[in-house]
Enzyme design. Structure first.
Site, PDB file in Angstrom:
ATOM      1  N   HIS A   2      22.261  -5.472 -22.424  1.00  0.00           N
ATOM      2  CA  HIS A   2      22.948  -6.575 -23.094  1.00  0.00           C
ATOM      3  C   HIS A   2      21.959  -7.471 -23.832  1.00  0.00           C
ATOM      4  O   HIS A   2      22.149  -7.819 -24.982  1.00  0.00           O
ATOM      5  CB  HIS A   2      23.696  -7.436 -22.054  1.00  0.00           C
ATOM      6  CG  HIS A   2      24.837  -6.713 -21.407  1.00  0.00           C
ATOM      7  ND1 HIS A   2      26.122  -7.189 -21.417  1.00  0.00           N
ATOM      8  CD2 HIS A   2      24.883  -5.536 -20.737  1.00  0.00           C
ATOM      9  CE1 HIS A   2      26.914  -6.345 -20.781  1.00  0.00           C
ATOM     10  NE2 HIS A   2      26.182  -5.340 -20.340  1.00  0.00           N
TER      11      HIS A   2
ATOM     12  N   ASP B  16      27.233 -13.657 -24.451  1.00  0.00           N
ATOM     13  CA  ASP B  16      27.722 -12.381 -23.938  1.00  0.00           C
ATOM     14  C   ASP B  16      29.117 -12.596 -23.357  1.00  0.00           C
ATOM     15  O   ASP B  16      29.400 -13.652 -22.777  1.00  0.00           O
ATOM     16  CB  ASP B  16      26.788 -11.864 -22.837  1.00  0.00           C
ATOM     17  CG  ASP B  16      27.080 -10.414 -22.488  1.00  0.00           C
ATOM     18  OD1 ASP B  16      26.338  -9.549 -22.954  1.00  0.00           O
ATOM     19  OD2 ASP B  16      28.068 -10.155 -21.762  1.00  0.00           O
TER      20      ASP B  16
HETATM   21  O1  LIG Z   1      13.064   4.208 -21.484  1.00  0.00           O
HETATM   22  C1  LIG Z   1      13.922   3.577 -22.114  1.00  0.00           C
HETATM   23  C2  LIG Z   1      15.212   3.358 -21.599  1.00  0.00           C
HETATM   24  C3  LIG Z   1      16.106   2.633 -22.360  1.00  0.00           C
HETATM   25  N1  LIG Z   1      15.736   2.138 -23.576  1.00  0.00           N
HETATM   26  C4  LIG Z   1      16.674   1.312 -24.363  1.00  0.00           C
HETATM   27  O2  LIG Z   1      17.485   0.561 -23.484  1.00  0.00           O
HETATM   28  C5  LIG Z   1      18.787   0.475 -23.973  1.00  0.00           C
HETATM   29  C6  LIG Z   1      19.730   1.043 -22.944  1.00  0.00           C
HETATM   30  O3  LIG Z   1      21.027   0.661 -23.258  1.00  0.00           O
HETATM   31  P1  LIG Z   1      22.306   1.581 -23.009  1.00  0.00           P
HETATM   32  O4  LIG Z   1      22.123   2.901 -23.589  1.00  0.00           O
HETATM   33  O5  LIG Z   1      23.496   0.828 -23.500  1.00  0.00           O
HETATM   34  O6  LIG Z   1      22.345   1.793 -21.468  1.00  0.00           O
HETATM   35  P2  LIG Z   1      22.343   0.760 -20.213  1.00  0.00           P
HETATM   36  O7  LIG Z   1      21.019   0.200 -20.053  1.00  0.00           O
HETATM   37  O8  LIG Z   1      22.888   1.549 -19.100  1.00  0.00           O
HETATM   38  O9  LIG Z   1      23.399  -0.365 -20.684  1.00  0.00           O
HETATM   39  C7  LIG Z   1      24.348  -1.157 -20.007  1.00  0.00           C
HETATM   40  O10 LIG Z   1      24.864  -2.010 -21.035  1.00  0.00           O
HETATM   41  C8  LIG Z   1      25.555  -1.355 -22.106  1.00  0.00           C
HETATM   42  C9  LIG Z   1      26.007  -2.420 -23.088  1.00  0.00           C
HETATM   43  O11 LIG Z   1      26.931  -3.256 -22.482  1.00  0.00           O
HETATM   44  C10 LIG Z   1      26.745  -0.547 -21.584  1.00  0.00           C
HETATM   45  O12 LIG Z   1      27.337   0.172 -22.635  1.00  0.00           O
HETATM   46  C11 LIG Z   1      26.270   0.401 -20.479  1.00  0.00           C
HETATM   47  O13 LIG Z   1      27.370   1.103 -19.925  1.00  0.00           O
HETATM   48  C12 LIG Z   1      25.543  -0.389 -19.402  1.00  0.00           C
HETATM   49  O14 LIG Z   1      25.093   0.459 -18.373  1.00  0.00           O
HETATM   50  C13 LIG Z   1      18.817   1.241 -25.277  1.00  0.00           C
HETATM   51  O15 LIG Z   1      18.662   0.337 -26.344  1.00  0.00           O
HETATM   52  C14 LIG Z   1      17.603   2.138 -25.191  1.00  0.00           C
HETATM   53  O16 LIG Z   1      17.041   2.430 -26.446  1.00  0.00           O
HETATM   54  C15 LIG Z   1      14.493   2.373 -24.071  1.00  0.00           C
HETATM   55  O17 LIG Z   1      14.174   1.945 -25.203  1.00  0.00           O
HETATM   56  N2  LIG Z   1      13.622   3.081 -23.325  1.00  0.00           N
END
Ligand SMILES: O=c1ccn([C@@H]2O[C@H](COP(=O)(O)OP(=O)(O)O[C@H]3O[C@H](CO)[C@@H](O)[C@H](O)[C@H]3O)[C@@H](O)[C@H]2O)c(=O)[nH]1
Length: 475
Positions: free
Chosen positions: A25, A130
Site C-alpha cells: 500500500h 488509504d
Molecule cells: O522482492 C520484492 C518483492 C516485492 N516487490 C514489490 O512490492 C510490491 C508488492 O505488491 P503486491 O504485488 O501488490 O503484493 P503484496 O505485497 O502482497 O500487496 C498487498 O497489497 C496489495 C495492494 O493493496 C494487494 O493487492 C495484495 O493482495 C496485498 O497482499 C510490488 O510493487 C513489487 O514490485 C519488490 O519490488 N521486490
C-alpha cells in the site's frame, strides 16, 4: 521537470498522504507523491517513523528536485504486538499485520495537528488516504479548506465485484439490463474470496469503510486502458448515491529508469538469456510459503526445463526495522541452486521487480496477483501464471485469466488448501512459456502493455486524467 499545468494563479494547494503502513500500500502512495510533485505541488507524507524509514529507502535514485518536495512526517506509534508471520496453506492472509494497523489509528492526533497547521498556511489542503486509514483522517471534516480523497489500492474489477455483492438482487437485475453488464460479470465471482481474514481483521476493515463518505473522490492505481469498463460501472453505481469523482491515475510507476552503476547482480545473468525466455517467480510481501510447498515449487521449476528467476522470501514482518530485517529466507535442498545454476537463480533479498519485469529476457511472471504485481506485469507486457493466495488476489486472477486473457491459473481458488505439486507447476510454466496458448497470451499482454505505456505518455488517457485531477484539486 515541473509540469506546466500548475500555473501560478491557482490557489496554493498542499497534498497530505496518509498511507497504510504495509509495503503493497505504502509504495503506491509514495509513487503517487512523486507524480504529484511533478506538477509543482508539495506533498506531506504522514506515517509512522519506522515505515517512513522503509519508504525512504525506496527513494534511492529519485531526482533531488522530487525529494525536496516530499516532506516526511515521522510519527511514533505506540508499542504493538510484533508477532511473526504464520504460514498457513489454505489461508495465508497476513494476520500478523493487524496489531500494526490497529496501532496506526493512533496517528489520528498527530495527523490532525499537521492538517491544522497546513490549513492555516495553504488555501487548500488535499488529503489522500488509504481506504483503510479513514479513521486517521476524520478531522478533515472539521477544516473549512480541507478535502479528502480515498485511495483504492486494489483493482477496479475487484472493487466492482465487492460493491456488486452489496447490491440488492432486484436492483442488480435492473442495473444489468440498463448497463448490459451480463457479459462482463464473471459467473463465479468468488464470494468467499475475503473469508480467510480473521473476525478482528474484517471488523477493522469494515469500521474503516463505515467512516468513508468524504464525497470528494476516489483515486485508483489503475488505467482505463486495462479496466475502463469496471471504472465506468463503479462511477455509475456511485453516482446513484452521491456526487463523487473517480480518477484513474495509474499505473504510478510504469517507466523504468535503470541506473547503470547500481544495477542489481541478477541483470548480468538476465542479459545473457534469450528474449522472453525467463519466468520471474515472486509472491509479493505478505505471504510465506510452507516448507513442503517451497520444495514442490523448486522441483516444479526445475522439471519445467524453463529458465527462471525466483524471489524466495517470507512475508514482511509487521515492523521490518524493529529488530533488524527479520524477513525469513527459507533454505532450499542442498545442491539445488548449484544444480540449476545455468537455468535459474534464486534471490533472497528485495528484488528490483519492476526492472526485472521490464528486462527483455523476462517472458512470464508467476505471481500471487497482488495488485501492484498485476499492474507492473501488465505495464511491462508480461503474461502471468496466477497463483492467488488471499484478499483481492483470487479476483485479480480472474481479471488476468478470464477477462484480459493474459495469463493462466496455477492454483484454482477453490482448491486453495491443497498443496500444488511439482508436476502442476512444471506444466503451467511450460504452458505459459512454451505453448501456442502461452504465445497468444504473451501477444495480448504485449499489446496491452504498449497501450498502458502510451496512456501515461504526454497526451495519453492516463496522462490527461492526471492533469484533470490536478486541475480539479487546484480549481
Ligand atoms: O522482492 C520484492 C518483492 C516485492 N516487490 C514489490 O512490492 C510490491 C508488492 O505488491 P503486491 O504485488 O501488490 O503484493 P503484496 O505485497 O502482497 O500487496 C498487498 O497489497 C496489495 C495492494 O493493496 C494487494 O493487492 C495484495 O493482495 C496485498 O497482499 C510490488 O510493487 C513489487 O514490485 C519488490 O519490488 N521486490
Amino acid at each position: 521537470m515541473e509540469n506546466q499545468k500548475c500555473n501560478k494563479e491557482h490557489p496554493q494547494v498542499v497534498v497530505v498522504m496518509v498511507p497504510l503502513p504495509a509495503q503493497g500500500h505504502l509504495n503506491q502512495l509514495l509513487h503517487l507523491s512523486h507524480l504529484i510533485t511533478t506538477y509543482g505541488i508539495p506533498v506531506h507524507f504522514a506515517g509512522s517513523s519506522t515505515h517512513n524509514r522503509q519508504a525512504k529507502l525506496r527513494l534511492q535514485g529519485w531526482d533531488t528536485e522530487t525529494l525536496t518536495k516530499i516532506h516526511f512526517h515521522d510519527f511514533e506509534l505506540p508499542p504493538y504486538d510484533s508477532t511473526s508471520p504464520k504460514i498457513d496453506l489454505s489461508c495465508p492472509f497476513p494476520q500478523h499485520l493487524l496489531p500494526l494497523f490497529e496501532a496506526s489509528t493512533h496517528l489520528r492526533d498527530p495527523v490532525s495537528q499537521l492538517l491544522q497547521q497546513l490549513s492555516g498556511k495553504f488555501d487548500r489542503v488535499v488529503v489522500i488516504h488509504d481506504v483503510i486509514m479513514a479513521y486517521v483522517v476524520q478531522d478533515v471534516k472539521l477544516l473549512p479548506n480541507a478535502e479528502a480523497y480515498t485511495f483504492n489500492p486494489i483493482s477496479a474489477f475487484t472493487t466492482f465485484l465487492q460493491t456488486w455483492e452489496t447490491i440488492p438482487e432486484n436492483y442488480k437485475l435492473h442495473f444489468q439490463l440498463q448497463h448490459s453488464t451480463t457479459d462482463i460479470i464473471p459467473k463465479d465471482i468468488l464470494t468467499d474470496a475475503y473469508r480467510c481474514m480473521s473476525k478482528e481483521m474484517l471488523e477493522f476493515a469494515m469500521n474503516q469503510f463505515k467512516l468513508l463518505g468524504f464525497k470528494s473522490g476516489w483515486l485508483y492505481n489503475t488505467s482505463r486502458v486495462i479496466e475502463g469498463r469496471y471504472l465506468q460501472l463503479l462511477e455509475t453505481i456511485h453516482s446513484t448515491k452521491e456526487e463523487t469523482k473517480h480518477f484513474a491515475l495509474g499505473p504510478f510507476s510504469p517507466v523504468v529508469i535503470e541506473s547503470a552503476e547500481n544495477r542489481h547482480h541478477s541483470f548480468k545473468w538476465l542479459d545473457e538469456q534469450e528474449k522472453d525466455s525467463v519466468i520471474y517467480v515472486s509472491f509479493g510481501s505478505t505471504v510465506s510459503l510452507r516448507g513442503d510447498q517451497i520444495e514442490e515449487l523448486a522441483k516444479g521449476l526445475e522439471e519445467s526445463g524453463e529458465k527462471f528467476i525466483w524471489v524466495l522470501r517470507g512475508a514482511d514482518p509487521n515492523d521490518v526495522f524493529a529488530q533488524g530485517d527479520q524477513v525469513t529466507r527459507p533454505h532450499l535442498q542442498q545442491g539445488y541452486e548449484e544444480r540449476v545454476k545455468d537455468r535459474g537463480i534464486v534471490l533472497r533479498d528485495w528484488a528490483p521487480q519492476l526492472e526485472i519485469l521490464a528486462h527483455p529476457s523476462v517472458g512470464g511472471f508467476m505471481s500471487h496477483c497482488g495488485w501492484n504485481s498485476c499492474m507492473e506485469s501488465i505495464s511491462m507486457g508480461v503474461p502471468i501464471a496466477a497463483w492467488p493466495m488471499h484478499s483481492d488476489q483470487p479476483r485479480n486472477a480472474i481479471l488476468i485469466s478470464e477477462v484480459l486473457r493474459i495469463g493462466m491459473v496455477v492454483k484454482d481458488w477453490a482448491r486453495r488448501s491443497e498443496l500444488v505439486t511439482s508436476s502442476t507447476i512444471a506444466n503451467v510454466v511450460k504452458a505459459l512459456m512454451a505453448s501456442e496458448e502461452g504465445k497468444e497470451m504473451k501477444e495480448r499482454a504485449a499489446k496491452l502493455g504498449e497501450g498502458v505505456r502510451e496512456s501515461v505518455a504526454q497526451g495519453g488517457v492516463a496522462s490527461l486524467e492526471r492533469d484533470d485531477f490536478i486541475a480539479y484539486i487546484t480549481r
